[in-house]
Design a protein around this motif. Structure first.
Motif, PDB file in Angstrom:
ATOM      1  N   ALA A  60       0.841  -1.199   0.000  1.00 21.81           N
ATOM      2  CA  ALA A  60       0.000   0.000   0.000  1.00 21.81           C
ATOM      3  C   ALA A  60       0.871   1.240   0.000  1.00 21.81           C
ATOM      4  O   ALA A  60       2.050   1.187   0.346  1.00 21.81           O
ATOM      5  CB  ALA A  60      -0.912   0.000   1.223  1.00 21.81           C
ATOM      6  N   ARG A  61       0.268   2.365  -0.399  1.00 24.66           N
ATOM      7  CA  ARG A  61       0.942   3.655  -0.313  1.00 24.66           C
ATOM      8  C   ARG A  61      -0.089   4.749  -0.112  1.00 24.66           C
ATOM      9  O   ARG A  61      -1.276   4.575  -0.426  1.00 24.66           O
ATOM     10  CB  ARG A  61       1.797   3.938  -1.539  1.00 24.66           C
ATOM     11  CG  ARG A  61       1.017   4.154  -2.815  1.00 24.66           C
ATOM     12  CD  ARG A  61       1.965   4.477  -3.939  1.00 24.66           C
ATOM     13  NE  ARG A  61       1.277   4.436  -5.222  1.00 24.66           N
ATOM     14  CZ  ARG A  61       1.878   4.555  -6.377  1.00 24.66           C
ATOM     15  NH1 ARG A  61       3.187   4.723  -6.426  1.00 24.66           N
ATOM     16  NH2 ARG A  61       1.192   4.500  -7.497  1.00 24.66           N
ATOM     17  N   LEU A  62       0.370   5.874   0.428  1.00 21.49           N
ATOM     18  CA  LEU A  62      -0.479   7.040   0.631  1.00 21.49           C
ATOM     19  C   LEU A  62      -0.195   8.057  -0.463  1.00 21.49           C
ATOM     20  O   LEU A  62       0.959   8.218  -0.885  1.00 21.49           O
ATOM     21  CB  LEU A  62      -0.191   7.704   1.974  1.00 21.49           C
ATOM     22  CG  LEU A  62      -0.556   6.945   3.235  1.00 21.49           C
ATOM     23  CD1 LEU A  62      -0.068   7.728   4.456  1.00 21.49           C
ATOM     24  CD2 LEU A  62      -2.051   6.735   3.323  1.00 21.49           C
ATOM     25  N   TYR A  63      -1.237   8.739  -0.892  1.00 15.86           N
ATOM     26  CA  TYR A  63      -1.056   9.859  -1.810  1.00 15.86           C
ATOM     27  C   TYR A  63      -2.050  10.954  -1.449  1.00 15.86           C
ATOM     28  O   TYR A  63      -3.022  10.721  -0.738  1.00 15.86           O
ATOM     29  CB  TYR A  63      -1.195   9.427  -3.272  1.00 15.86           C
ATOM     30  CG  TYR A  63      -2.570   8.978  -3.692  1.00 15.86           C
ATOM     31  CD1 TYR A  63      -3.484   9.884  -4.231  1.00 15.86           C
ATOM     32  CD2 TYR A  63      -2.953   7.652  -3.581  1.00 15.86           C
ATOM     33  CE1 TYR A  63      -4.746   9.471  -4.640  1.00 15.86           C
ATOM     34  CE2 TYR A  63      -4.207   7.232  -3.984  1.00 15.86           C
ATOM     35  CZ  TYR A  63      -5.097   8.145  -4.509  1.00 15.86           C
ATOM     36  OH  TYR A  63      -6.343   7.735  -4.917  1.00 15.86           O
ATOM     37  N   SER A  64      -1.764  12.167  -1.898  1.00 11.54           N
ATOM     38  CA  SER A  64      -2.665  13.282  -1.635  1.00 11.54           C
ATOM     39  C   SER A  64      -3.152  13.858  -2.952  1.00 11.54           C
ATOM     40  O   SER A  64      -2.494  13.715  -3.989  1.00 11.54           O
ATOM     41  CB  SER A  64      -1.955  14.375  -0.828  1.00 11.54           C
ATOM     42  OG  SER A  64      -0.925  14.959  -1.587  1.00 11.54           O
ATOM     43  N   VAL A  65      -4.310  14.506  -2.878  1.00 16.95           N
ATOM     44  CA  VAL A  65      -4.853  15.216  -4.030  1.00 16.95           C
ATOM     45  C   VAL A  65      -5.267  16.594  -3.538  1.00 16.95           C
ATOM     46  O   VAL A  65      -6.070  16.719  -2.618  1.00 16.95           O
ATOM     47  CB  VAL A  65      -6.069  14.481  -4.644  1.00 16.95           C
ATOM     48  CG1 VAL A  65      -6.635  15.274  -5.813  1.00 16.95           C
ATOM     49  CG2 VAL A  65      -5.695  13.069  -5.073  1.00 16.95           C
ATOM     50  N   TYR A  66      -4.667  17.623  -4.146  1.00 15.41           N
ATOM     51  CA  TYR A  66      -5.001  18.997  -3.788  1.00 15.41           C
ATOM     52  C   TYR A  66      -5.168  19.796  -5.077  1.00 15.41           C
ATOM     53  O   TYR A  66      -4.263  19.832  -5.913  1.00 15.41           O
ATOM     54  CB  TYR A  66      -3.908  19.615  -2.912  1.00 15.41           C
ATOM     55  CG  TYR A  66      -4.209  21.027  -2.487  1.00 15.41           C
ATOM     56  CD1 TYR A  66      -5.263  21.301  -1.624  1.00 15.41           C
ATOM     57  CD2 TYR A  66      -3.448  22.089  -2.959  1.00 15.41           C
ATOM     58  CE1 TYR A  66      -5.547  22.602  -1.226  1.00 15.41           C
ATOM     59  CE2 TYR A  66      -3.727  23.391  -2.560  1.00 15.41           C
ATOM     60  CZ  TYR A  66      -4.780  23.634  -1.708  1.00 15.41           C
ATOM     61  OH  TYR A  66      -5.073  24.922  -1.323  1.00 15.41           O
ATOM     62  N   LYS A  67      -6.335  20.377  -5.239  1.00 15.09           N
ATOM     63  CA  LYS A  67      -6.677  21.150  -6.438  1.00 15.09           C
ATOM     64  C   LYS A  67      -6.434  20.341  -7.710  1.00 15.09           C
ATOM     65  O   LYS A  67      -5.899  20.838  -8.697  1.00 15.09           O
ATOM     66  CB  LYS A  67      -5.904  22.461  -6.470  1.00 15.09           C
ATOM     67  CG  LYS A  67      -6.306  23.416  -5.362  1.00 15.09           C
ATOM     68  CD  LYS A  67      -5.638  24.754  -5.518  1.00 15.09           C
ATOM     69  CE  LYS A  67      -6.123  25.702  -4.431  1.00 15.09           C
ATOM     70  NZ  LYS A  67      -5.511  27.033  -4.544  1.00 15.09           N
ATOM     71  N   GLY A  68      -6.796  19.073  -7.652  1.00 15.56           N
ATOM     72  CA  GLY A  68      -6.698  18.198  -8.824  1.00 15.56           C
ATOM     73  C   GLY A  68      -5.320  17.637  -9.110  1.00 15.56           C
ATOM     74  O   GLY A  68      -5.139  16.919 -10.079  1.00 15.56           O
TER      75      GLY A  68
END
Length: 124
Positions: A60-68
């Motif tokens: 697994a891994r974490l990712y972020s989404v900010y303003k697309g």
């Protein structure tokens, strides 16, 4: 009875519109995958997730989404197979040491064995 329902709906509306302090705590479950985020205000101390069922090679891994815009937060990490009574799942955790995010950022987890990716919104 009708008055009680109206009063409950009005209370829920008023409480729902209240402004709460910023926080990064959340627990989200989507299908057989879950995400837990722990933090204070807009900083995240730790995050982790689980996927129902055991499997070999689960990562697994974490990712972020900010303003697309998507940004990977962590690299792929091997999940640990865990049993709790009759329930089997693969578990993974990260210490993010108070990493700060902009308000409105979505923090998501993805597993290599499923397309389901639950996300939690970090907001004020």
């Amino acid at each position: 009875m009708k008055k009680m329902i109206c009063a409950a709906a009005a209370t829920a509306f008023l409480l729902g519109g209240a402004t709460w302090p910023a926080h990064a705590d959340a627990t989200v479950k989507k299908g057989k995958v879950g995400l837990v985020v722990k933090g204070k205000k807009l900083s995240v101390k730790q995050a982790g997730g689980w996927m129902d069922g055991h499997g070999t090679g689960v990562k697994a891994r974490l990712y972020s989404v900010y303003k697309g815009v998507r940004a990977d937060i962590t690299r792929w990490k091997d999940a640990t197979s865990t049993s709790a009574g009759m329930t089997n799942f693969s578990n993974v955790n990260w210490k993010l040491k108070g990493r700060k995010f902009a308000s409105g950022t979505w923090l998501c987890i993805e597993f290599n064995k499923t397309d389901v990716t639950p996300c939690a919104k970090i907001h004020r």
